[in-house]
Structures are given as C-alpha cells and as structure tokens.
Write a protein that holds these residues in place. Structure first.
Motif, PDB file in Angstrom:
ATOM      1  N   GLU A  30       0.857  -1.129   0.021  1.00  0.00           N
ATOM      2  CA  GLU A  30      -0.094   0.072  -0.033  1.00  0.00           C
ATOM      3  C   GLU A  30       1.019   1.405  -0.052  1.00  0.00           C
ATOM      4  OE1 GLU A  30      -3.650  -0.139   2.577  1.00  0.00           O
ATOM      5  OE2 GLU A  30      -2.823  -2.095   3.317  1.00  0.00           O
ATOM      6  N   ALA A  51      -8.286  -2.394  -4.471  1.00  0.00           N
ATOM      7  CA  ALA A  51      -7.274  -3.621  -4.405  1.00  0.00           C
ATOM      8  C   ALA A  51      -7.742  -4.727  -5.004  1.00  0.00           C
ATOM      9  CB  ALA A  51      -7.354  -4.013  -2.652  1.00  0.00           C
ATOM     10  N   TRP A  97      -2.574  -2.660  -5.273  1.00  0.00           N
ATOM     11  CA  TRP A  97      -3.559  -1.346  -5.015  1.00  0.00           C
ATOM     12  C   TRP A  97      -3.502  -0.215  -5.781  1.00  0.00           C
ATOM     13  CZ3 TRP A  97      -5.839  -1.870  -0.331  1.00  0.00           C
ATOM     14  CH2 TRP A  97      -5.706  -3.018   0.458  1.00  0.00           C
TER      15      TRP A  97
END
Length: 863
Positions: A88, A107, A228
């Motif tokens: 992330e 995601a 992500w």
C-alpha cells in the motif's frame, strides 16, 4: 391601325457550364461511359472490396480509439490512477495524492473461492470502498446498490460474483463460499463493471467484495501478490491540469515506483494493441487491394481488347498515341473512383452497423464516427492501386499501329511499354510503399509485408512464364484434347500468367493461415500439457513454505514439486537511463511496461542455458547481480556488465548483469526474465511460487481434489490449474484467429474475383478459338476435355507453388514472429490447395460453357 409591338430587351443570361466546355479528353471519356460499365464488374468489385476492407478497419479502429478517449474516465474509474504492486502507499505517497483531490482505493488480487464439497475455483478478487464506482455503473442481478450487497450482515460479508463462478461451482445467489476461511454470501451476480477493461485479462471469474471484508480475510500479507490502485477524482479538471498534478505528485514521491495512468490514456497497452491489430488488418486489406489490382490489370486488358476498333479509328484520324492512352486512362480512373466510392461507403458504415447490431454485447466502448483522414487514406490506396495496375496494359496501345490492333489477338506485339508509362508505374508503386510505411505502427512489419508481397508477385510471374516456356518445349501429344490443352498454355494471349498469379496468391494465403492456425492451436492444446506442470501455487507465505511442500508431497505422491521465492517489481532504469526515455523495439517493449515477476536463486533455474557470462559463485551471490534473458537483453542493448534498476516494494535496487541466459518458456516451468543473486533481496518480505507436475498425464479429478484440499488447509494460497489458464489463452487466440480469418477471407474473395476476371479477359481469344475449331469439326465434348486439362494443369501447378510458398511463409511467421515451435501439418493446407484446383477447373469451364454454345457464322463475319 398599323404599329409595332414595343421591343423589350432580352434579359442577360449567364452562360451555363455545359458539357461542351469540359476538356476534350474528359468529354470523350464521359461520353463513352454513357454506354454503362459493362465488362467492369470485376474491376469495380476488386477496387471496392479492397477499399472497403481498409476503410472499414481504419474506421472501426478510430471509433474504438475515440470510444476509449471519450470513456477514459469511466474505463479508468478516475481522472488519474496510481497503482502499486505488493504494498500500500506510504504516508508520504498518500499525502501527495490527497493534496490533489479525492482518492478512492481499489485492491485486486487472485484468491481461491471454496464451496464445500462442490470444489474450489480461482477468482479475480476486487475489493472496493463505499464510493465505488466513481464513474459508470455496476450492473447486477438483482440490481441493488453495491454498498448494500457488500455490507456485513450477522457477521458475514456479501459478495457479487461473475455468473461464470456460479456455473463452475454449481452455486446460486444466496449460497455461501469461503475466502481464506472467511464465509461470504453471494448476494448478486455481476453483469457489468465499468472499469473491467483497465483490469486486463483475468484467469478467473470476477468476485467483488468490500475492502473491510478483504482486511478480515488476512489475504494481504507481506510479499503476497496484490495490486493497490489509488484513483484520484478531480471533477472539472482539464488535461493540462492533470499533467500539472502528475508532475507535482512525481516530485513529491519520486521513488514510489507506481504505474500512472490518466483518463486521456486510460489503457495505453490496450490502445497499443488496437494499433498493432489495426496495422495487421490494414495490411491484410492492402493485400486484398493488391490482389484485386491483378483483376484491375485483367479488366483493363480486356477493356483495351474491346476498344481496339475505337483505338484504331482514333489513330486513323490522327489522334496521337499519348492522347489515346490519356483518354482511356481517364475513363478507367473515373470507374476506379466510382469503385472507391462504393468501398468508402461500405467501410465508413461498418462502425455504425457494428454499434447498431452489437451495442450491448461489445466489451469495448465504441464511438461510431466518420474518420476523414482514414477514409482519405483508403481513397489514396484505391486510386493509386488502380493507376499502378492499369497503366501498363493501357500504355501498350500507344505504339501499336492501326493494323497491329486488329491482329493483336493472334500476333501480340512484343514491343516494350514506353518509358513514360513505366515511370508512372514506378511512381505509383513507390507511393503505395510510402503510404504503407508512413502509416504503419510498426514499420519493420510493414517493410516485411512489402518485401514478401514483391517476392510473391515476382515468383508467381516466373512460375507463369516458366510454365509457358515448359509447355512450349514439351513434345506434342498425339491425342487432340491433350495437344490442344498444351497449346493453350503457351499460345499468344494465353491466360497462364494471369491465372497463376491470381490463384497462386489465394492458395498461398490460405495455406499460410492454415499452418499458423494449426501450430498455434497445437502449441496451446497438444504439446504443452505433455511437459508442463499441472498446477501453479502462488502467494505461499514464506513461513508456511516448508509445510506446504510437505502437504503437496503427501497429496500427490510421485509428483514433481518446484518452489522458488517470488516478488513483483518494475524495471525503472537500464544503465542509469529511465525507461520512459528509452524507445525499445516492439518485441521487447512489454518487459518495460508494467510489473514483472522476479526471483533470486543460488543456482541457475532448470530450462535455462547460459549464453554469455558465468553464473555467480557463493561469494559473488552476496552482491547485487542479475541474470537476464538473452534474447530480450539483446533487443534492449544489454550486455554482461550492464546495470538494471528495479523498484520492489517502493525501493529502487540496482544490480549488474552477471550473465545472459536462454530461457525455454514453452515448458511453462518456473522461470523469469530476471533472476537475482540472493544478496540482492536478503531480508525482503516475499512469498513463494510452486509448481506441481503429476505423474503420467494427470487426472482432472486428482487436480480438483488437490485444489479443494489446498483451499481448506492453506486458504491464503492461490492455486491455478494450467489447463484452465491455457483454455483462457486459447479462447482469446481463437477470437483473434477468427478476426484474422475474416479479414483474410476478403483477400481470398478478391483472388477469386481476379480469377474470374482473368477468365473473362480471355473471352475474346477463347471465342475466336472456339469458332475456328468448331468450323473444323471439333465437338463440344472435345473442347471441354481440352479446357479441363488446361485449367487442371494450371490449378495443379499453382496449388503446388501455394503449398511451398505458404509453408515457407507460415514457418517464418510461427518461428520468427510468434517464436513457437513449427510442426508441418498439411491437413488443412492440402484441403485448401485441392479446393483451389477444383475451383479453377469449375470456374474455367463455367466461363467457356457459354462460348461453346455460340454459332460460328456471326463471329466469322466479325473476325
């Protein structure tokens, strides 16, 4: 009373533009065209077909590109999108994004959905927040707000599933599945998601859950394969504003290593694929046009034959040869313009027809529109092709005397076409080549095509003249029909060159496509499973790797297990040069586009052979070194000692190339473009990748049992069955092959038109022969036998050439372009060649049947 009527001045009239004010040459050409277009049906069909193919492909491509541009925000799901692999965004990176607008987070990853005893299946998991989708609409059945469908109820989260998953696991809406041991209720089936194109090709059905639900599964672990996407929403921003935002974000987080897209270029890889495929189909359309050009030449030759008396009359009253050629060239180009207009109308209407018929079924946004630039290009192709193939037969009439025009049927002049007409031909060919190269997405491919087309034409001309020369030297058969057939092959005005050229191009194309199709399908369905792993396992936590290895050994006794560490990374620089400043060759660009799987190893992987350099020793393995694929390395200009910088988990790491190795990709075993020394990523979080090759051919029931047991015992591990992956790829390839067949079919149809035109062009000579022979006592049966032998010989020789040339072309494309193993499978090729022979005989006899029924008297008076 006598008087006179008042005289009134006649009003002054503006002289109208009359037919008489047109230039003499154009006036004469238009006057002759009043009689209609008899004899030009094949001419019009060839030009219209080729132009329609080019205009249609170009118009559909423009409509797709415009659709992608118009729907860029919906496809991307944002104005700007930033993607990270395996991690992330950090606080600094997230702050840089938040400073520019609202950020939505998506995601995506692969996971295993378990449905109890019904089995397990790989899914493409997508975790979204409450604001998804920011653009477009998610369509479900039943249609309920997505937030409600994904919400947690009684401790169980909801999910929206692709109908394919329901079918595969025999589920229905309301049933439960588990992800990593966590239960989910399928509350709706997914009919459409607006950003599906941007997600690329998946190997499993889509399953949408909430981000909160994803957190609860524990699937997000250090080293697991996930993406992500941070989608930046900036309503009302211009493209210039987005460029400025992107520059500020890049400055605030220079080492993030993320992939950035904007709504103006929502999917650059897909747009590039459209351009590549458009170029291929355009070249196929150009093939149809060039093949049709032979039909143009035949039609013009027949036209000159029909106009011999007119040409003789014009010359006898003092018209110079250049004026005669100009007159009929004007007439021919007017007809070519009409055929081009027909082709443009068909091609320009294709996007609108496609949208009207398949609007709800198209996976891509289509914005039907008229494309003036593309239509102008198709017009240029059509007119230049007509000029190139018409100028030579027309130019012959310049220097033929009046008396020669009347005996040209039986004693054709051997005089060369004047230099001025050969220069026009050379200029037209140069213009065609220039257009093909200038408009090509990949000029190398265009140049190969042009070279191959030139060689094919040259060889077919040699085959035609060689056949005539050989027939001339053969001893004359004693029987009348074979003797007549042999004479027809080499007599003055013989159809041999025209039929060999038109039929040869069609057979060559059919054989080439047949061999490519057979080899691609064999590679995907026959050869690979014999030596490829049965199952791949991804996202094996490093802490559980040994236990998983033991589990597989017990579940598949006698199976072969391979396991390596795996991470994802992006190449960001080569030899210190950022990749965005590198222009790689097309066949190597993919390795710099997006993230790649990477690994580290002490020993060289199986299926690799060193080409340059040496493998690292235990001492050298402590330093950052990399082994690179030799073929890609050469394409990118890399040698032993070059440096490669990759971004992994947000860090840029530079390694020196220690060796180059040849990789056997067709085995589908574990191998990578880049294999690093262990010291490069020592201590970095990662997961393992494993393969399982079952003994024997593998049992589908055993594979399914292993998939189910792995999903239960190791819920975070993603399992991929190679057969399913191959079927996905095979389905995609099948659709591409179908499109190629459809486009190539146009070229084949054009060659059939040309064949018909070649036979029609020889109508006058055949009529002359038939009349004379019938007067001498030849029966219709004997003439049919002679013509059958003639066309059969032409078809047989042409089919043999098509088999050889098509096999060579197929081998080059399969081995050099597709880089696959070539196997000579002539089943389809022989069928195509055999049909060509039969068709040549049938079409030839059909063209002469009416001639054989004519009474001699009226034609003897003409001759």
């Amino acid at each position: 009373m006598h008087g006179t009527l008042p005289q009134t001045a006649e009003p002054e009239r503006r002289a109208p533009i009359t037919f008489a004010r047109l230039p003499l040459t154009l006036r004469l050409a238009l006057r002759e065209l009043r009689g209609g277009l008899a004899g030009f049906a094949v001419f019009l069909a060839c030009i219209a077909l080729g132009v329609a193919a080019i205009a249609g492909v170009a118009s559909i491509s423009r409509s797709l590109s415009d659709g992608l541009g118009r729907e860029g925000r919906r496809i991307l799901g944002a104005d700007l999108s930033y993607s990270l692999i395996n991690r992330e965004a950090s606080q600094t990176e997230r702050a840089a994004l938040d400073a520019e607008g609202r950020v939505d987070v998506i995601a995506t990853l692969r996971a295993m959905a378990l449905a109890g005893e019904k089995g397990a299946a790989l899914v493409e998991l997508k975790a979204v927040d409450q604001r998804y989708p920011a653009a477009g609409e998610v369509i479900t059945e039943p249609q309920v707000p997505l937030e409600n469908l994904l919400a947690e109820r009684d401790g169980v989260f909801g999910a929206v599933s692709d109908p394919a998953l329901l079918t595969r696991l025999d589920l229905k809406v309301g049933d439960r599945i588990t992800l990593a041991g966590r239960p989910f209720t399928i509350r709706a089936s997914l009919l459409s998601e607006p950003d599906r194109i941007a997600n690329g090709i998946g190997f499993g059905p889509r399953l949408i859950i909430s981000r909160a639900a994803l957190r609860s599964t524990g699937l997000i672990q250090p080293g697991s394969l996930n993406r992500w996407s941070y989608r930046l929403q900036v309503p009302g921003s211009s493209d210039a504003d987005l460029i400025a935002m992107a520059e500020r974000i890049a400055k605030a987080a220079p080492d993030a290593g993320w992939e950035m897209r904007s709504r103006a270029n929502a999917d650059p890889r897909f747009a590039k694929s459209i351009e590549r495929f458009t170029q291929f189909l355009t070249l196929v359309g150009l093939t149809a046009l060039i093949v049709g050009g032979v039909g143009v030449a035949n039609a013009v030759h027949a036209f000159v034959e029909r106009k011999r008396s007119s040409i003789a009359t014009l010359k006898s009253v003092g018209a110079p040869g250049s004026q005669v050629v100009t007159l009929y060239l004007t007439q021919v180009m007017l007809i070519a313009g009409f055929g081009t207009a027909i082709g443009l109308a068909i091609g320009a209407s294709l996007p609108f027809m496609l949208d009207a018929l398949f609007r709800n079924d198209l996976p891509l946004p289509l914005n039907p529109t008229l494309a003036p630039g593309e239509l102008a290009l198709a017009t240029a192709y059509g007119l230049i092709t007509a000029l190139a193939f018409a100028i030579t037969p027309l130019g012959r009439a310049h220097d033929i005397p009046v008396s020669g025009l009347f005996r040209d049927t039986v004693d054709p002049s051997g005089q060369q076409v004047r230099l001025r007409y050969r220069l026009v031909l050379a200029g037209a060919l140069a213009a065609l080549i220039g257009l093909a190269l200038f408009t090509a997405f990949d000029r190398r491919v265009a140049l190969i095509f042009i070279t191959a087309a030139g060689i094919a034409f040259g060889l077919l001309r040699l085959v035609g003249f060689g056949l005539m020369a050989g027939a001339r030297r053969l001893p004359r058969p004693k029987r009348a029909a074979p003797r007549m057939a042999l004479a027809n092959l080499h007599r003055p005005g013989a159809l041999t060159p025209a039929i060999v050229l038109s039929l040869g191009l069609g057979v060559t194309l059919l054989v080439t496509l047949s061999l490519i199709d057979a080899n691609v399908r064999r590679t995907l369905t026959s050869t690979l499973p014999a030596h490829a792993p049965n199952l791949f396992f991804l996202d094996i936590p490093a802490a559980e790797a040994d236990a998983f290895h033991t589990f597989l050994g017990q579940a598949a006794p006698g199976g072969k297990i391979e396991r390596v560490p795996m991470m994802r990374g992006r190449i960001v620089a080569l030899n210190g040069v950022p990749v965005d400043k590198i222009k790689p060759p097309e066949d190597a660009a993919w390795v710099l586009d997006g993230d790649r799987g990477i690994t580290y190893a002490e020993d060289m992987p199986e299926g690799s052979t060193l080409v340059a350099g040496t493998w690292w020793s235990a001492e050298e393995a402590r330093t950052p070194l990399v082994s690179f694929d030799a073929e890609l390395g050469r394409s990118l200009g890399l040698v032993v000692g070059s440096s490669v910088t990759v971004n992994v988990l947000g860090r840029n790491l530079t390694a020196r190339i220690a060796n180059l190795r040849k990789v056997e990709w067709r085995s589908l075993g574990i191998n990578f473009v880049m294999v690093f020394s262990p010291g490069t990523f020592r201590g970095a979080p990662h997961s393992d990748l494993a393969t399982l090759t079952l003994s024997g051919a593998g049992d589908p029931k055993a594979e399914n049992a292993i998939l189910r047991d792995v999903a239960r015992s190791f819920p975070s591990v993603t399992s991929v069955r190679v057969k399913d992956a191959l079927e996905t790829v095979s389905d995609l390839v099948g659709k591409l092959v179908l499109a190629i067949r459809g486009a190539s079919g146009i070229a084949v149809i054009a060659s059939l038109f040309v064949l018909a035109g070649a036979i029609a062009a020889g109508h006058r000579a055949r009529l002359y022969d038939a009349v004379v022979l019938k007067v001498l006592g030849a029966s219709r049966g004997r003439l049919l036998a002679a013509y059958s032998l003639e066309y059969g010989a032409l078809g047989l020789v042409t089919a043999l050439f098509g088999l050889l040339a098509g096999t060579l072309a197929g081998w080059v494309i399969v081995t050099k372009v597709m880089r696959l193993e070539f196997t000579l499978d002539l089943t389809g090729a022989l069928a195509a060649a055999g049909l060509a022979v039969i068709f040549a005989v049938i079409l030839g006899l059909a063209g002469t049947w009416r001639i054989l029924g004519q009474k001699p008297a009226p034609y003897l008076r003409q001759f």
